[in-house]
Scaffold this active site. Sequence first.
Site, short mmCIF file in Angstrom:
data_model
loop_
_atom_site.label_atom_id
_atom_site.label_comp_id
_atom_site.label_asym_id
_atom_site.label_seq_id
_atom_site.Cartn_x
_atom_site.Cartn_y
_atom_site.Cartn_z
N CYS A 135 3.03 4.10 -10.31
CA CYS A 135 3.34 5.48 -10.09
C CYS A 135 4.73 5.97 -10.71
O CYS A 135 4.69 7.10 -11.39
CB CYS A 135 2.94 6.08 -8.84
SG CYS A 135 1.15 5.80 -8.33
N LYS A 185 -1.40 14.52 -6.15
CA LYS A 185 -1.95 13.99 -7.49
C LYS A 185 -2.96 12.90 -7.32
O LYS A 185 -3.05 12.08 -6.16
CB LYS A 185 -0.79 13.43 -8.14
CG LYS A 185 -0.14 12.22 -7.79
CD LYS A 185 1.12 11.73 -8.55
CE LYS A 185 1.72 10.55 -7.94
NZ LYS A 185 1.01 9.32 -7.90
N ASP A 231 5.35 9.33 -4.10
CA ASP A 231 4.69 8.81 -3.34
C ASP A 231 5.35 8.01 -2.45
O ASP A 231 4.58 6.90 -2.17
CB ASP A 231 3.53 7.67 -4.22
CG ASP A 231 2.92 8.61 -5.27
OD1 ASP A 231 2.71 9.77 -5.32
OD2 ASP A 231 2.00 7.94 -6.03
N1 TIU Z 1 1.98 5.32 -5.90
C1 TIU Z 1 1.46 4.01 -6.29
O1 TIU Z 1 2.33 3.42 -7.32
N2 TIU Z 1 0.25 3.84 -6.43
C2 TIU Z 1 -0.29 2.24 -6.34
O2 TIU Z 1 -1.40 2.29 -6.49
N3 TIU Z 1 0.47 1.61 -6.49
C3 TIU Z 1 0.50 0.10 -6.54
O3 TIU Z 1 1.33 -0.61 -6.75
N4 TIU Z 1 -0.65 -0.30 -6.02
#
Ligand code: TIU
Length: 230
Positions: free
Chosen positions: A172, A139, A34
């Site tokens: 994530c 995802k 991400d």
């Molecule tokens: N990719 C991921 O970690 N999504 C989140 O929403 N992370 C947060 O820390 N908000």
Amino acid sequence: MSTATSHASSSVLVDAEPQPLAIDVGRTALVIIDMQRDFLEPGGFGETLGNKVSLLDAAVKPIAALLEAARKVGMLIVHTREGHRPDMSDAPKAKVERGEPHLRIGAKGPMGRILIRGEAGHDIVPKLYPKDGEVIIDKPGKGAFYATDLGAILQHQHIENLIVCGVTTEVCVHTTVREANDRGFKCIVPGDCCASYFPEFHEVGLRMIKAQGGIFGWVSDSTRLVKALS
Ligand code: TIU
């Protein structure tokens, strides 16, 4: 797709905690979680949640170095992106209605609709942009295995070990490492290639992974991994 099976297997020893780990490079994938504009840049999902997004910049350079080393040895490379279909049919109401963001998932922001596939904010940051042939996993959840074909791809490419990095450490990255560990993968997490909006969660998140003899993985860093790969 560049397949891990097309490369001669070579075992390397990665310095890590709680102990060094020998991995077969041909059976290892680099999974970058991400690294999207929606999390790293102003005006995206991360900022709508009230976070200081510049805290995530620290991971970009170390990931770029690791990505370069992984590309050189022909490792299977996987990039993930969290987000939803434009009609949001895959977005749980419980996720969309969570918290008090100033723009909710699906609302129009300066980088397009928040956390929606195809929008500018959903894309990966330019410095880590995927090359042709690298795997991209879209995802809907926090974990990269949930509701994706990542497990099938790793199985068909005979992958046994994962190097998992990206953002955020305790959300994530952690969810994906936990999912992978339960599926039988050995996971190495390079700490400097991960980042969080909460520095203390980053630190403790890494400690959780390697505690108790490596309860769900190993922790290393980009310097030690690049050295092992080169
Ligand atoms: N990719 C991921 O970690 N999504 C989140 O929403 N992370 C947060 O820390 N908000």
